[in-house]
Design a protein around this motif. Structure first.
Motif, short mmCIF file in Angstrom:
data_model
loop_
_atom_site.label_atom_id
_atom_site.label_comp_id
_atom_site.label_asym_id
_atom_site.label_seq_id
_atom_site.Cartn_x
_atom_site.Cartn_y
_atom_site.Cartn_z
N LEU A 101 -7.35 20.91 3.29
CA LEU A 101 -8.74 20.53 2.71
C LEU A 101 -9.73 21.11 3.78
N CYS A 102 -9.42 21.05 4.98
CA CYS A 102 -10.24 21.92 6.00
C CYS A 102 -10.56 23.50 5.61
N LEU A 103 -9.14 24.00 5.33
CA LEU A 103 -9.65 25.52 4.93
C LEU A 103 -10.09 25.71 3.87
N VAL A 104 -10.05 24.89 2.92
CA VAL A 104 -10.91 24.86 1.55
C VAL A 104 -12.20 24.82 1.72
N GLY A 105 -12.75 23.71 2.92
CA GLY A 105 -14.19 23.62 3.17
C GLY A 105 -14.53 22.27 2.96
N CYS A 106 -13.72 21.32 2.38
CA CYS A 106 -13.89 19.98 2.39
C CYS A 106 -13.68 19.19 3.51
N PHE A 107 -14.83 19.46 4.54
CA PHE A 107 -14.53 18.69 5.87
C PHE A 107 -14.80 17.38 5.83
N CYS A 108 -15.42 16.89 4.81
CA CYS A 108 -15.73 15.68 4.75
C CYS A 108 -14.44 14.62 4.37
N CYS A 109 -13.70 15.54 3.69
CA CYS A 109 -12.38 14.75 2.91
C CYS A 109 -11.17 14.75 3.88
N VAL A 110 -11.33 15.35 5.17
CA VAL A 110 -10.15 15.74 5.89
C VAL A 110 -9.35 14.38 6.38
N CYS A 111 -10.16 13.37 6.35
CA CYS A 111 -9.46 11.87 6.75
C CYS A 111 -8.83 11.29 5.76
N VAL A 112 -9.12 11.88 4.58
CA VAL A 112 -8.48 10.87 3.17
C VAL A 112 -6.96 11.03 3.29
N PRO A 113 -6.24 11.82 3.76
CA PRO A 113 -4.79 11.82 3.89
C PRO A 113 -4.33 10.74 4.77
N TYR A 114 -4.86 10.60 5.75
CA TYR A 114 -4.64 9.68 6.81
C TYR A 114 -5.04 8.35 6.41
N CYS A 115 -5.69 8.02 5.27
CA CYS A 115 -6.11 6.70 4.90
C CYS A 115 -5.19 6.21 3.53
N VAL A 116 -4.78 7.06 3.00
CA VAL A 116 -3.94 7.05 1.73
C VAL A 116 -2.30 6.64 2.07
N ASP A 117 -1.71 5.71 1.68
CA ASP A 117 -0.35 5.25 2.07
C ASP A 117 0.48 6.35 1.14
N SER A 118 0.15 6.88 0.26
CA SER A 118 1.12 7.76 -0.66
C SER A 118 1.12 9.20 0.15
N CYS A 119 0.40 9.53 1.04
CA CYS A 119 0.52 10.52 1.71
C CYS A 119 1.25 10.41 3.06
N LYS A 120 1.73 9.38 3.44
CA LYS A 120 2.45 8.90 4.58
C LYS A 120 3.85 8.47 4.49
N ASN A 121 4.71 8.51 5.30
CA ASN A 121 6.14 8.29 5.05
C ASN A 121 6.29 6.55 5.50
N ALA A 122 6.98 5.77 4.94
CA ALA A 122 7.34 4.37 4.84
C ALA A 122 8.61 4.19 5.85
N ASN A 123 8.23 4.17 7.14
CA ASN A 123 9.71 4.00 8.10
C ASN A 123 9.86 2.50 7.97
N HIS A 124 11.10 2.22 8.05
CA HIS A 124 11.54 0.88 7.55
C HIS A 124 12.37 0.55 8.95
N TYR A 125 12.16 -0.86 9.64
CA TYR A 125 12.46 -1.18 10.67
C TYR A 125 13.10 -2.77 10.56
N CYS A 126 14.17 -3.08 11.43
CA CYS A 126 14.51 -4.65 11.16
C CYS A 126 13.55 -5.41 11.67
N SER A 127 13.49 -6.49 10.88
CA SER A 127 12.42 -7.58 11.39
C SER A 127 12.69 -8.32 12.40
#
Length: 138
Positions: A101-127
């Protein structure tokens, strides 16, 4: 013949020999491999038998396939059946999407992958003990 002191700086003590005693004459050693027979409880005479050591391995059920939501698992650390705790954490995929997104020129949208859960890993821990159980990544 006159007795000479081997160490002239030390005075000679009466009754102390100059050479160390030889112990091979006063303490005979047993021949190697000399085994004394042992009386068994059954009345037989023989060497003491060695008991084989039993090794016990505890197997745990495998952790089921993990998903993006908490699931019921048996923790390998505390051996309790608990619901897992899911923590969404940024992964390599998240950073690559932000870089694209930064290379394409969408500097305003760079933070979107960090806010969307589908772009992240779901790490499971014992409760209960907070041990790491596994990861789910799309």
């Amino acid at each position: 013949m006159e007795k000479r002191n081997m160490y002239p700086e030390m005075p000679e003590l009466p009754g102390v020999p100059d050479a160390p005693p030889t112990y091979s004459q006063s303490y005979p050693s047993a021949p190697v491999g000399d085994v004394q027979p042992v009386m068994m409880s059954s009345g037989a005479v023989g060497p003491i038998p060695m008991q084989p050591q039993a090794v016990v391995y505890q197997t745990l059920p495998p952790i089921p396939p993990l998903g993006p939501r908490p699931c019921l698992v048996t923790c390998p650390s505390c051996h309790q059946e608990q619901m897992s705790t899911v923590r969404m954490e940024a992964a390599t995929k998240t950073h690559l999407l932000a870089a694209v997104l930064c290379l394409v020129g969408c500097f305003c949208c760079v933070c979107v992958p960090y806010c969307v859960d589908s772009c992240k890993n779901a790490n499971h821990y014992c409760s209960k003990c907070d041990a790491y159980l596994g990861v789910y990544n799309k």
